[in-house]
Write a protein that holds these residues in place. Structure first.
Motif, PDB file in Angstrom:
ATOM      1  N   LYS A 237      59.070  -8.160 -29.937  1.00  0.00           N
ATOM      2  CA  LYS A 237      60.056  -8.982 -29.229  1.00  0.00           C
ATOM      3  C   LYS A 237      59.335 -10.015 -28.360  1.00  0.00           C
ATOM      4  O   LYS A 237      58.475  -9.660 -27.544  1.00  0.00           O
ATOM      5  CB  LYS A 237      60.940  -8.096 -28.358  1.00  0.00           C
ATOM      6  N   PRO A 238      59.675 -11.322 -28.497  1.00  0.00           N
ATOM      7  CA  PRO A 238      59.006 -12.336 -27.677  1.00  0.00           C
ATOM      8  C   PRO A 238      59.562 -12.375 -26.255  1.00  0.00           C
ATOM      9  O   PRO A 238      60.776 -12.317 -26.045  1.00  0.00           O
ATOM     10  CB  PRO A 238      59.320 -13.647 -28.425  1.00  0.00           C
ATOM     11  N   LEU A 239      58.674 -12.442 -25.280  1.00  0.00           N
ATOM     12  CA  LEU A 239      59.045 -12.592 -23.876  1.00  0.00           C
ATOM     13  C   LEU A 239      58.260 -13.773 -23.312  1.00  0.00           C
ATOM     14  O   LEU A 239      57.108 -14.004 -23.700  1.00  0.00           O
ATOM     15  CB  LEU A 239      58.728 -11.318 -23.091  1.00  0.00           C
ATOM     16  N   TYR A 240      58.871 -14.504 -22.374  1.00  0.00           N
ATOM     17  CA  TYR A 240      58.295 -15.764 -21.909  1.00  0.00           C
ATOM     18  C   TYR A 240      58.084 -15.725 -20.392  1.00  0.00           C
ATOM     19  O   TYR A 240      58.953 -15.277 -19.639  1.00  0.00           O
ATOM     20  CB  TYR A 240      59.206 -16.933 -22.295  1.00  0.00           C
ATOM     21  N   TYR A 241      56.909 -16.228 -19.976  1.00  0.00           N
ATOM     22  CA  TYR A 241      56.544 -16.202 -18.563  1.00  0.00           C
ATOM     23  C   TYR A 241      55.858 -17.504 -18.159  1.00  0.00           C
ATOM     24  O   TYR A 241      55.276 -18.208 -18.997  1.00  0.00           O
ATOM     25  CB  TYR A 241      55.581 -15.038 -18.269  1.00  0.00           C
ATOM     26  N   VAL A 242      55.906 -17.771 -16.857  1.00  0.00           N
ATOM     27  CA  VAL A 242      55.045 -18.777 -16.246  1.00  0.00           C
ATOM     28  C   VAL A 242      54.161 -18.043 -15.249  1.00  0.00           C
ATOM     29  O   VAL A 242      54.650 -17.288 -14.409  1.00  0.00           O
ATOM     30  CB  VAL A 242      55.848 -19.869 -15.521  1.00  0.00           C
ATOM     31  N   ALA A 243      52.858 -18.202 -15.386  1.00  0.00           N
ATOM     32  CA  ALA A 243      51.903 -17.603 -14.456  1.00  0.00           C
ATOM     33  C   ALA A 243      51.305 -18.713 -13.608  1.00  0.00           C
ATOM     34  O   ALA A 243      50.807 -19.703 -14.139  1.00  0.00           O
ATOM     35  CB  ALA A 243      50.803 -16.872 -15.215  1.00  0.00           C
ATOM     36  N   ASP A 244      51.378 -18.552 -12.295  1.00  0.00           N
ATOM     37  CA  ASP A 244      50.849 -19.572 -11.389  1.00  0.00           C
ATOM     38  C   ASP A 244      49.524 -19.118 -10.801  1.00  0.00           C
ATOM     39  O   ASP A 244      49.458 -18.116 -10.081  1.00  0.00           O
ATOM     40  CB  ASP A 244      51.849 -19.875 -10.274  1.00  0.00           C
ATOM     41  N   VAL A 245      48.480 -19.850 -11.138  1.00  0.00           N
ATOM     42  CA  VAL A 245      47.159 -19.608 -10.584  1.00  0.00           C
ATOM     43  C   VAL A 245      47.090 -20.380  -9.275  1.00  0.00           C
ATOM     44  O   VAL A 245      46.698 -21.538  -9.229  1.00  0.00           O
ATOM     45  CB  VAL A 245      46.062 -20.063 -11.575  1.00  0.00           C
ATOM     46  N   ILE A 246      47.506 -19.717  -8.203  1.00  0.00           N
ATOM     47  CA  ILE A 246      47.652 -20.386  -6.905  1.00  0.00           C
ATOM     48  C   ILE A 246      46.337 -20.311  -6.148  1.00  0.00           C
ATOM     49  O   ILE A 246      45.827 -19.231  -5.855  1.00  0.00           O
ATOM     50  CB  ILE A 246      48.786 -19.739  -6.092  1.00  0.00           C
ATOM     51  N   ARG A 247      45.790 -21.471  -5.821  1.00  0.00           N
ATOM     52  CA  ARG A 247      44.502 -21.560  -5.127  1.00  0.00           C
ATOM     53  C   ARG A 247      44.712 -22.230  -3.783  1.00  0.00           C
ATOM     54  O   ARG A 247      45.337 -23.297  -3.687  1.00  0.00           O
ATOM     55  CB  ARG A 247      43.512 -22.353  -5.982  1.00  0.00           C
ATOM     56  N   ASN A 248      44.206 -21.612  -2.712  1.00  0.00           N
ATOM     57  CA  ASN A 248      44.381 -22.218  -1.389  1.00  0.00           C
ATOM     58  C   ASN A 248      43.193 -23.131  -1.034  1.00  0.00           C
ATOM     59  O   ASN A 248      42.261 -23.300  -1.835  1.00  0.00           O
ATOM     60  CB  ASN A 248      44.614 -21.147  -0.315  1.00  0.00           C
ATOM     61  N   LYS A 249      43.228 -23.697   0.155  1.00  0.00           N
ATOM     62  CA  LYS A 249      42.227 -24.696   0.540  1.00  0.00           C
ATOM     63  C   LYS A 249      40.828 -24.099   0.682  1.00  0.00           C
ATOM     64  O   LYS A 249      39.831 -24.820   0.625  1.00  0.00           O
ATOM     65  CB  LYS A 249      42.644 -25.354   1.858  1.00  0.00           C
ATOM     66  N   THR A 250      40.745 -22.767   0.842  1.00  0.00           N
ATOM     67  CA  THR A 250      39.426 -22.135   0.972  1.00  0.00           C
ATOM     68  C   THR A 250      38.859 -21.738  -0.395  1.00  0.00           C
ATOM     69  O   THR A 250      37.736 -21.261  -0.472  1.00  0.00           O
ATOM     70  CB  THR A 250      39.497 -20.881   1.861  1.00  0.00           C
ATOM     71  N   GLY A 251      39.665 -21.910  -1.447  1.00  0.00           N
ATOM     72  CA  GLY A 251      39.191 -21.580  -2.791  1.00  0.00           C
ATOM     73  C   GLY A 251      39.565 -20.198  -3.273  1.00  0.00           C
ATOM     74  O   GLY A 251      39.173 -19.785  -4.365  1.00  0.00           O
ATOM     75  N   ALA A 252      40.360 -19.456  -2.470  1.00  0.00           N
ATOM     76  CA  ALA A 252      40.792 -18.118  -2.883  1.00  0.00           C
ATOM     77  C   ALA A 252      42.047 -18.214  -3.757  1.00  0.00           C
ATOM     78  O   ALA A 252      42.818 -19.167  -3.654  1.00  0.00           O
ATOM     79  CB  ALA A 252      41.068 -17.255  -1.656  1.00  0.00           C
ATOM     80  N   PHE A 253      42.225 -17.217  -4.611  1.00  0.00           N
ATOM     81  CA  PHE A 253      43.363 -17.190  -5.527  1.00  0.00           C
ATOM     82  C   PHE A 253      44.315 -16.067  -5.144  1.00  0.00           C
ATOM     83  O   PHE A 253      43.893 -15.007  -4.675  1.00  0.00           O
ATOM     84  CB  PHE A 253      42.892 -16.984  -6.968  1.00  0.00           C
ATOM     85  N   LEU A 254      45.602 -16.308  -5.363  1.00  0.00           N
ATOM     86  CA  LEU A 254      46.609 -15.314  -5.029  1.00  0.00           C
ATOM     87  C   LEU A 254      46.759 -14.317  -6.185  1.00  0.00           C
ATOM     88  O   LEU A 254      47.029 -14.702  -7.323  1.00  0.00           O
ATOM     89  CB  LEU A 254      47.965 -15.989  -4.770  1.00  0.00           C
ATOM     90  N   LEU A 255      46.541 -13.036  -5.885  1.00  0.00           N
ATOM     91  CA  LEU A 255      46.765 -11.966  -6.854  1.00  0.00           C
ATOM     92  C   LEU A 255      47.945 -11.114  -6.405  1.00  0.00           C
ATOM     93  O   LEU A 255      48.190 -10.962  -5.199  1.00  0.00           O
ATOM     94  CB  LEU A 255      45.525 -11.088  -6.999  1.00  0.00           C
ATOM     95  N   GLU A 256      48.611 -10.535  -7.377  1.00  0.00           N
ATOM     96  CA  GLU A 256      49.820  -9.754  -7.098  1.00  0.00           C
ATOM     97  C   GLU A 256      49.736  -8.432  -7.851  1.00  0.00           C
ATOM     98  O   GLU A 256      49.449  -8.415  -9.058  1.00  0.00           O
ATOM     99  CB  GLU A 256      51.029 -10.566  -7.563  1.00  0.00           C
ATOM    100  N   LYS A 257      49.968  -7.346  -7.141  1.00  0.00           N
ATOM    101  CA  LYS A 257      49.923  -6.024  -7.774  1.00  0.00           C
ATOM    102  C   LYS A 257      51.263  -5.712  -8.417  1.00  0.00           C
ATOM    103  O   LYS A 257      52.318  -5.851  -7.787  1.00  0.00           O
ATOM    104  CB  LYS A 257      49.575  -4.947  -6.744  1.00  0.00           C
ATOM    105  N   ARG A 258      51.228  -5.295  -9.681  1.00  0.00           N
ATOM    106  CA  ARG A 258      52.458  -5.001 -10.403  1.00  0.00           C
ATOM    107  C   ARG A 258      53.087  -3.703  -9.892  1.00  0.00           C
ATOM    108  O   ARG A 258      52.408  -2.881  -9.267  1.00  0.00           O
ATOM    109  CB  ARG A 258      52.183  -4.911 -11.910  1.00  0.00           C
TER     110      ARG A 258
END
Length: 379
Positions: A237-258
């Motif tokens: 079954k196809p499922l569709y997502y948008v994943a945002d690689v969010i980077r702040n001004k210090t260069g860190a990326f936002l991770l989210e625990k499922r």
């Protein structure tokens, strides 16, 4: 239903001798075969489900280094346990292993039980794994019937039963039990595994070099390519997502625990939002239509409206697809650069620098997204 074929006891013994002689001479040199320790057998067999041998070897060696005993596995922290399994997929397998290890510590003095009934009582151990452990570690005459074994026996006896049906396993169980070695059941089962993996392969089997070709009905009738019989799997079954690689001004990326429950539970990814196929297609088209694949801030599909994230810039990293057993993810991966890093964090979110990624457990789709990010940063 296949027409039943029976062998004389003399033919059965000759078959066993030929198969075992081949195995003793040609068996693959694999790390879990260094001993018949039931723990090593168990770990290797669980890892080998839906995974190729060459992939499993480094995982097995690391797992045994990190968790050398059943008690170590029972007491392992979940993050380290999932990290050891990262990339193998089907994470319920290793969670079930830890559950079973705790059962063994509580009920069997931290050891694998030695009867097939007790082995099968452990969480996550079914007939195949139980048969492998019982036969290899304790010389119990129990079949270990997987895809390799069903392929070998379907050709050996021209069995036309559909191997995709659960009830068919009883057919193969009967044939294997009637023909397996009672004195060397572990080597017999491993011989069938090796034969299916190296000679009696799914396509273009090497029938001329097969040690049991003189017993094979499919070889006699030149019909090996017709076996095994298996109905086609339903499309994922196809499922569709948008994943945002969010980077702040210090260069860190936002991770989210499922979430703790469901697919890829307690693993870390870039924030993902499910979208309809129509919105997914519209977003893909928007990127394709804009020069340099940059998307205007207005085209955000309101994904983060409720979080009031101030996006300075958005650009496409690429598209990731990943097939699970019954579903296929289509993920549009977009990099977001924030104007301001001062925002209220949602629960189970963290700012993480790229060099710290290896400290977090990533599922395969997330690893693919990170690969896209690295490729973008190197360009």
């Amino acid at each position: 239903m296949s027409e039943e074929v029976t062998w004389t006891q003399e033919k059965i013994e000759s078959f066993q001798d030929d198969l075992l002689a081949w195995y003793h001479h040609e068996k693959r040199d694999l790390p879990w075969r260094e001993s018949t320790d039931p723990y090593r057998v168990w770990v290797s067999e669980i890892m080998l489900q839906q995974t190729q041998v060459v992939t499993v070897i480094p995982y097995f060696n690391r797992f045994m280094e990190w968790f050398p005993t059943i008690e170590d596995l029972a007491n392992a922290e979940e993050d380290k346990l999932l990290k050891a399994w990262e990339g193998l997929g089907y994470y319920s397998r290793v969670r079930n292993m830890q559950h079973a290890a705790k059962e063994m510590v509580e009920t069997f003095d931290g050891k694998m039980p030695q009867t097939i009934e007790d082995i099968l009582s452990l969480k996550g151990i079914g007939p195949y794994t139980g048969g492998a452990i019982g036969s290899i570690a304790f010389s119990l005459p129990e079949p270990a019937i997987d895809g390799n074994v069903m392929r070998v026996y379907s050709r050996l006896f021209c069995l036309s039963d559909d191997i995709a049906l659960p009830k068919t396993r009883k057919v193969f169980d009967k044939y294997v039990r009637e023909t397996m070695s009672q004195t060397e059941p572990g080597d017999f089962n491993q011989a069938l595994m090796d034969l299916g993996a190296t000679i009696c392969t799914p396509t273009k089997p090497s029938c001329e070099t097969c040690p049991i070709k003189h017993y094979c009905e499919a070889k006699k009738t030149d019909t090996a390519s017709s076996y095994p019989v298996k109905k086609k799997k339903e499309k994922a079954k196809p499922l569709y997502y948008v994943a945002d690689v969010i980077r702040n001004k210090t260069g860190a990326f936002l991770l989210e625990k499922r979430p703790e429950d469901g697919l890829l539970s307690n693993m870390w990814t870039f924030p993902m939002r499910d979208v309809t196929k129509e919105d997914y297609d519209r977003l893909v088209a928007s990127y394709d239509s804009v020069e340099k694949k940059e998307l205007q801030v207005a085209e955000q599909l309101s994904l983060y409206e409720e979080e009031k994230i101030d996006i300075k810039e958005k650009q496409l990293l690429g598209i990731v697809t990943h097939i699970f057993s019954h579903r296929k993810w289509h993920v549009l991966v977009v990099e977001d650069l924030l104007r301001d890093t001062d925002r209220e964090m949602l629960e189970k979110q963290k700012w993480v620098y790229q060099e710290e990624f290896d400290q977090y457990v990533f599922p395969k789709p997330q690893q693919k997204m990170v690969d896209l990010l690295k490729k973008s940063m190197n360009n």
